[in-house]
Design an enzyme around this catalytic site. Structure first.
Site: not given
Length: 233
Positions: A86, A203, A205
């Protein structure tokens, strides 16, 4: 395999990245402060999402000049594994480690929802556990994720198979409706020519463990781990 997560003023996904690496993937990881002058001892560096330096001027434009970016750029140019997520992707383009730029989303609104990504190239350290054409579900959270590059650059990216992820529908079809932000060719993530630097807007994660309802993001971290083990084995 030791990871380092760079923390800029305004980073807000650094703790998520550290958790996904340390607790879920089970690898050693440390924060790297933006004023650090060294990244020695790390095998993979992550530039996390957020709003580095408040996104003043342009997203990533100020962070690109942080003291830590000098050793990070050197690390990448020497073949070190570097993942920008990002805002990290935005910083990578500002630093010249990846081509192109990230513009405002086509609807000029901040977007935060799941997207589907088709994996276009599984011959990289970041995607080695995937199959070409595999579809994964990964969330986005950005206001400036509209990837753009000139026609010649896009052609080079496509010819060199540097486009790793494209926004798609759940069946893997690349359609305008599946493109959340207006990115050229539905591009969601690219790597450099050498394949050791990845920038992606979604994302991983945030979808790396069962409690989040989706573990697709582990594919990226586990691919990195497998490639490192092969390199060291």
């Amino acid at each position: 395999m030791k990871f380092g997560v760079v923390v800029f003023p305004g980073s807000n996904c650094d703790a998520d990245c550290l958790h996904a690496i340390k607790v879920v993937t089970g690898q050693p990881v440390e924060y790297i402060w933006h004023k650090s002058g060294s990244v020695d001892g790390f095998d993979c560096i992550v530039l996390p999402g957020g709003f580095s330096y408040g996104d003043y001027l342009r997203c990533g434009a100020v962070a690109r000049f942080s003291p830590v970016m000098t050793p990070v750029i050197d690390f990448a140019q020497r073949g070190g594994l570097l993942l920008g997520i990002c805002n990290g992707f935005q910083i990578l383009t500002e630093a010249g480690l990846l081509p192109g730029a990230l513009h405002r989303n086509k609807n000029l609104q901040f977007l935060c929802h799941d997207t589907h990504l088709r994996i276009e190239n599984n011959q990289t350290p970041f995607t080695s556990l995937a199959t070409a054409g595999q579809v994964i579900r990964v969330p986005i959270a950005h206001g400036e994720g509209n990837y753009y590059a000139d026609t010649a650059t896009i052609q080079q990216l496509e010819e060199n198979k540097q486009v790793l992820f494209r926004y798609c529908d759940p069946q893997g079809e690349i359609t305008p409706a599946a493109n959340p932000n207006g990115s050229v060719n539905n591009i969601a993530g690219i790597c450099n020519r050498q394949g050791n630097v990845l920038g992606m807007m979604p994302h991983p994660e945030r979808c790396a463990e069962d409690i989040l309802g989706n573990t697709n993001g582990q594919l990226i971290f586990q691919s990195l781990l497998q490639q490192w083990q092969r390199r060291c084995g």
